[in-house]
Write an enzyme that holds these catalytic residues in place. Structure first.
Site, PDB file in Angstrom:
ATOM      1  N   SER A  29     -19.501  -1.360 -21.349  1.00 50.98           N
ATOM      2  CA  SER A  29     -19.008  -2.619 -19.613  1.00 50.98           C
ATOM      3  C   SER A  29     -19.796  -3.430 -19.841  1.00 50.98           C
ATOM      4  O   SER A  29     -19.918  -3.792 -21.086  1.00 50.98           O
ATOM      5  CB  SER A  29     -20.586  -1.897 -19.197  1.00 50.98           C
ATOM      6  OG  SER A  29     -21.427  -0.908 -19.479  1.00 50.98           O
ATOM      7  N   ASP A  34       1.115  -1.319  -0.253  1.00 48.97           N
ATOM      8  CA  ASP A  34      -0.118   0.261   0.164  1.00 48.97           C
ATOM      9  C   ASP A  34       0.990   1.459   0.394  1.00 48.97           C
ATOM     10  O   ASP A  34       0.474   2.475  -0.420  1.00 48.97           O
ATOM     11  CB  ASP A  34      -0.694   0.325   0.970  1.00 48.97           C
ATOM     12  CG  ASP A  34      -2.307  -0.824   1.241  1.00 48.97           C
ATOM     13  OD1 ASP A  34      -2.365  -1.457   1.953  1.00 48.97           O
ATOM     14  OD2 ASP A  34      -2.177  -0.053  -0.327  1.00 48.97           O
ATOM     15  N   CYS A  67     -13.762   5.123 -22.816  1.00 44.81           N
ATOM     16  CA  CYS A  67     -14.394   5.454 -24.332  1.00 44.81           C
ATOM     17  C   CYS A  67     -12.803   6.349 -24.957  1.00 44.81           C
ATOM     18  O   CYS A  67     -12.348   7.204 -24.650  1.00 44.81           O
ATOM     19  CB  CYS A  67     -15.120   6.685 -24.857  1.00 44.81           C
ATOM     20  SG  CYS A  67     -17.131   5.275 -24.190  1.00 44.81           S
ATOM     21  N   GLU A 114      -6.801   0.974   1.065  1.00 46.34           N
ATOM     22  CA  GLU A 114      -5.840   2.068   1.761  1.00 46.34           C
ATOM     23  C   GLU A 114      -6.644   3.145   0.511  1.00 46.34           C
ATOM     24  O   GLU A 114      -5.674   3.125  -1.001  1.00 46.34           O
ATOM     25  CB  GLU A 114      -5.255   2.036   1.773  1.00 46.34           C
ATOM     26  CG  GLU A 114      -4.710   2.108   3.249  1.00 46.34           C
ATOM     27  CD  GLU A 114      -3.046   2.464   3.377  1.00 46.34           C
ATOM     28  OE1 GLU A 114      -2.940   0.892   4.237  1.00 46.34           O
ATOM     29  OE2 GLU A 114      -2.324   2.480   3.094  1.00 46.34           O
ATOM     30  N   ASP A 150      -6.230   6.511  -0.949  1.00 45.74           N
ATOM     31  CA  ASP A 150      -5.581   8.074  -0.571  1.00 45.74           C
ATOM     32  C   ASP A 150      -5.818   9.348  -1.018  1.00 45.74           C
ATOM     33  O   ASP A 150      -5.351  10.189  -0.548  1.00 45.74           O
ATOM     34  CB  ASP A 150      -3.997   7.803  -1.783  1.00 45.74           C
ATOM     35  CG  ASP A 150      -2.971   6.374  -1.429  1.00 45.74           C
ATOM     36  OD1 ASP A 150      -2.782   5.755  -1.778  1.00 45.74           O
ATOM     37  OD2 ASP A 150      -3.090   5.937   0.248  1.00 45.74           O
ATOM     38  N   ILE A 210       1.319   2.572  -3.861  1.00 47.03           N
ATOM     39  CA  ILE A 210       0.777   2.781  -4.668  1.00 47.03           C
ATOM     40  C   ILE A 210      -0.202   3.644  -3.924  1.00 47.03           C
ATOM     41  O   ILE A 210      -0.966   4.062  -3.381  1.00 47.03           O
ATOM     42  CB  ILE A 210      -0.684   1.272  -4.151  1.00 47.03           C
ATOM     43  CG1 ILE A 210       0.301   0.000  -4.004  1.00 47.03           C
ATOM     44  CG2 ILE A 210      -1.822   1.657  -4.889  1.00 47.03           C
ATOM     45  CD1 ILE A 210      -1.129  -1.430  -4.071  1.00 47.03           C
ATOM     46  N   HIS A 264     -14.793   7.874 -18.138  1.00 46.38           N
ATOM     47  CA  HIS A 264     -14.891   8.961 -19.126  1.00 46.38           C
ATOM     48  C   HIS A 264     -14.729   9.724 -19.753  1.00 46.38           C
ATOM     49  O   HIS A 264     -13.742  10.605 -19.274  1.00 46.38           O
ATOM     50  CB  HIS A 264     -16.224   9.383 -18.641  1.00 46.38           C
ATOM     51  CG  HIS A 264     -17.954   8.465 -18.324  1.00 46.38           C
ATOM     52  ND1 HIS A 264     -18.390   7.739 -19.177  1.00 46.38           N
ATOM     53  CD2 HIS A 264     -18.600   8.494 -16.772  1.00 46.38           C
ATOM     54  CE1 HIS A 264     -19.783   7.081 -18.009  1.00 46.38           C
ATOM     55  NE2 HIS A 264     -18.954   7.737 -16.766  1.00 46.38           N
ATOM     56  N   SER A 318     -16.072   2.255 -24.818  1.00 42.03           N
ATOM     57  CA  SER A 318     -15.992   1.075 -24.372  1.00 42.03           C
ATOM     58  C   SER A 318     -16.729   0.622 -23.916  1.00 42.03           C
ATOM     59  O   SER A 318     -17.617   1.637 -22.975  1.00 42.03           O
ATOM     60  CB  SER A 318     -14.687   1.620 -23.291  1.00 42.03           C
ATOM     61  OG  SER A 318     -13.134   1.861 -23.719  1.00 42.03           O
TER      62      SER A 318
END
EC number: 2.6.1.-
Lengths: 361, 435
Positions: free
Chosen positions: A203, A48, A175, A87, A89, A51, A133, A201
């Protein structure tokens, strides 16, 4: 062969920056996307502390979530990607273009906590995953601002010039995602996108129990692919490029490797998604050197014959406290005073008559 | 009447001196309702300090006072408190003497009209008697000196007090009938803040009335006198402005003072109407709206002149009120000046319709100003809309007060000529309505 494997990638640490840019309940799938990648990356060894997870909205505790504290990525609630040890951030309104760019370039105010910083160096491999998006050349943040592909490319160039990465893998699931990596010009960047310019793109599956689409197709298949990877697997990037062909994804995923120095065939998935440490085992002892003597001063100082100043005598106190107040330097010009008083006297005599003049003089 | 006036003056001076020595002085001095960018004391000190350092005080947008104020305070800055107390006292004395003379004029005119049988037979109770008019000048001085607005303005050392005293001397000179002095003081008042320009019309009307010149547009003597007065006024204005040039040898003060008043660049909140509008307006439209707002101040002069040409002093009062409501940077000191003149029309009390509500509105708004300022700026739980709401309410209260007095005045005039019991054509009782 072992030496070649050892020297294959020059990185010593791994970082991941995972960004979900959409808010509102109906964008559940973007948070699920990001959390899926987070889960894989953490499972493969990146801690973590390495990241930076940016989620623009809280789906697990959203009042519309029928299963609170969970974010599912498969229908029928097979896989909860939220769990106990997520976690986050940058949360909610902190996910802005400015914060994202500051994280990447490192130009962060000194008060930022460590968990919010990307403390990468020139031996870091960074995975950057973005979802949300997007459109042709931009990605929408939080329904109020956009980041353009030019800005992103410049940010990466800044990172390169500041030596903030060794190699960088950029994955985007939006997309027209391929437009976001069109403008990169810094070396050692490999990019993947879920759709070409002009394509959307899509779903993957809605879940009727939760009421929204749970994942995007591309990330769904990437997650399926990553579930098979373990820290020692030798799967390379070419396999990742094959994930989600047009038959499954409806959009055409794209990738860009021209800026990358190494052949994608030789790049392991775990180079970016995992944190595989290279360990060298030696049998002998390494001698440690004694500390070198202090270098001689190169410039001999000349001794100036001055009295050492005592603390109390640093300011000429006697001079200061007996200073007279400064005389006002400005005076109204004589002509003005003369004119003004002449006018006043004229007005006075005009109203009260000339006969008072003889009392004055 | 001198002794009660002296007592009032002493009481006022004591109150002010006590407040100067207390800790409230610093608090009041920084309140935006009392000190505007045009007349804050801090800016005067800043300007004079700049002058001592050799820089023109008009460089930068700090100092917006006229050069005569620079001259006045260059020598008197150590005695600033005394200067402001004396200014207030002078204003009150000037208003006292003016209203004393005005009462005599009113009484004389009333007597003339009674003898000419211009009044209806049953209006005996409407006619002003010397008994009730005896204490009006003292009340005027009292209203001015002990008005909390004036006291706060004085304690804050806002140069609004100086503007008020110049206008008070102008009123005194006009009522005494001296066209020359009146023109000089009006020029000074216009020079100080631009808006007393509109007081030219009531002063002219009063002086014409005093000279018994009828106000007909075709009459030659009317135009002659108007030209004389106007030329006196304009010449003195030009002389004062040219004289101010010689103080600093530059024309810098014109954009700093008049440009500032007219173009309203500083949008610090105050009790006026300009700041909120221009804070939220697009640049594109700001010139248009500045013009509209400024015209609003000058616009009412001509219609009021036509309606109130027989009553120029009331016209002066209404015009003063309009200036202090619609000017670009009003403060409570400006409000105090026209409120001081309210006792002159205390005989209109029976015709005022909304006086209770309006006085409540004005008092409550005065108390709410610091509360909402605190909530907005310090507590952060309100925003500028709240403060502007109180500003709007305060100004609406003032406007309604003025229009209420206007209505009462006109109604009384109507009753005087047509009798108290109005009947319609068929004999039933009629009501007078202001259309």
């Amino acid at each position: 062969d072992q030496a070649e494997q050892f020297l294959r990638s020059g990185h010593t640490n791994n970082w991941a920056v995972l960004v979900c840019t959409s808010r509102f309940w109906f964008n559940y799938r973007h948070v699920a996307n990001t959390l899926s990648v987070y889960r894989s990356v953490k499972r493969l060894g990146i801690p973590d502390s390495h990241i930076v997870l940016m989620l623009a909205d809280d789906m697990a505790c959203n009042p519309r979530n029928p299963k609170p504290a969970t974010v599912f990525s498969h229908k029928n609630m097979e896989l909860n990607v939220y769990g106990d040890d997520v976690e986050v951030d940058y949360r909610s309104y902190e996910v802005t273009v400015e914060n994202f760019l500051r994280v990447l370039t490192g130009r962060i105010p000194p008060s930022t906590p460590r968990s919010k910083r990307l403390l990468s160096d020139d031996r870091s491999n960074i995975l950057i995953y973005m979802t949300g998006h997007g459109g042709n050349g931009f990605l929408k943040f939080q329904d109020s601002e956009e980041i353009t592909n030019v800005e992103l490319a410049d940010a990466f160039e800044q990172m390169w010039q500041k030596r903030r990465y060794n190699e960088l893998l950029f994955i985007i699931d939006t997309c027209q995602g391929a437009s976001m990596y069109e403008r990169f010009y810094s070396p050692n960047i490999m990019a993947l996108a879920s759709s070409q310019v002009g394509e959307d793109s899509l779903s993957h599956q809605p879940d009727l129990g939760i009421g929204v689409h749970l994942m995007d197709r591309y990330t769904f298949y990437v997650l399926e692919f990553l579930e098979e990877i373990h820290p020692a697997s030798q799967t390379n990037m070419n396999d990742l490029f094959q994930v989600c062909p047009k038959s499954l994804c409806v959009s055409t995923p794209g990738h860009r490797t021209d800026l990358f120095e190494r052949d994608p065939q030789s790049v392991l998935i775990t180079d970016f998604f995992g944190s595989v440490r290279k360990v060298e085992i030696t049998a002998g002892a390494l001698p440690l050197q004694r500390r070198a003597p202090a270098p001689e001063s190169r410039f001999p100082e000349e001794e100036l014959a001055t009295e050492p100043l005592k603390y109390a005598e640093q300011l000429p106190v006697a001079q200061i406290i007996h200073q007279k107040p400064k005389q006002k330097d400005w005076h109204p010009p004589g002509g003005f005073i003369l004119g003004l008083w002449a006018l006043i006297i004229m007005v006075f005599f005009k109203t009260y008559g000339i006969k008072h003049m003889k009392h004055v003089f | 009447m001198a002794a009660p006036l002296v007592l009032v003056v002493l009481a006022a001076v004591t109150v002010r001196a006590a407040l100067y020595r207390s800790s409230l002085a610093a608090f009041i001095a920084e309140r935006v309702e009392v000190a505007s960018p045009l007349n804050a004391w801090k800016r005067v000190v800043e300007g004079l300090a700049l002058l001592d350092l050799g820089v023109s005080p008009y460089s930068g947008a700090v100092f917006h006072e006229t050069p005569l104020i620079i001259y006045l305070f260059h020598f008197l800055i150590e005695y600033a408190e005394l200067v402001f107390m004396i200014t207030d006292v002078l204003t009150a004395v000037a208003l006292y003497l003016a209203i004393q003379d005005f009462n005599k004029v009113v009484f004389k005119k009333q007597k003339l009209l009674i003898e000419l049988d211009k009044y209806a037979p049953d209006v005996a109770e409407l006619i002003q008697t010397p008994m009730e008019m005896h204490y009006i000048p003292l009340k005027v001085a009292l209203f001015y000196l002990l008005n909390p607005y004036t006291v706060m303005s004085c304690v804050a050392k806002s140069t609004c007090a100086i503007n008020n005293s110049v206008i008070a001397f102008f009123i005194l000179a006009t009522i005494k009938g001296s066209a020359f002095l009146s023109a000089v003081f009006l020029a000074l008042a216009t020079y100080q803040s631009l808006y007393p320009l509109t007081l030219f019309a009531p002063a002219l009307l009063y002086l014409l009335q005093r000279q018994f010149i009828p106000i007909k547009l075709k009459s030659k003597s009317f135009w002659l006198y108007t030209m004389q007065y106007a030329s006196l006024y304009l010449c003195s204005l030009v002389v004062i402005i040219c004289l101010s040039f010689f103080l600093l040898n530059s024309w810098d003060f014109i954009p700093s003072v008049y440009g500032f008043i007219l173009s309203v660049p500083d949008l610090t909140p105050n009790i006026g109407l300009f700041w909120y509008f221009f804070a939220e307006m697009f640049e594109h439209f700001s010139l248009f709206f500045v013009c509209v707002f400024q015209i609003n101040v000058f616009f009412y002069t001509i219609p009021l002149a036509i309606k109130l040409k027989e009553h120029p002093v009331f016209f002066l009062f209404v015009q003063l009120a309009i200036i202090s409501i619609f000017k670009s940077y009003p403060t409570v000191g400006d409000v105090a000046l026209y409120m001081a003149l309210l006792p002159v029309w205390s005989h209109l009390y029976r015709f005022l319709r909304n006086i209770f509500i309006l006085s409540c509105v004005l008092i409550f708004c005065s108390f709410l100003f610091p509360v909402l300022w605190h909530l907005w700026i310090y507590a952060g739980s309100a925003n500028s809309n709240f403060y502007y709401a109180i500003t709007l309410t305060f100004n609406i209260g003032q406007i309604l007060l003025v229009s209420d007095y206007f209505y009462a005045f006109l109604r009384r005039e109507y009753y005087l000529t047509h009798g108290l019991h109005l009947t319609r054509q068929d004999g039933t009782e009629a009501m007078l309505v202001l259309k």
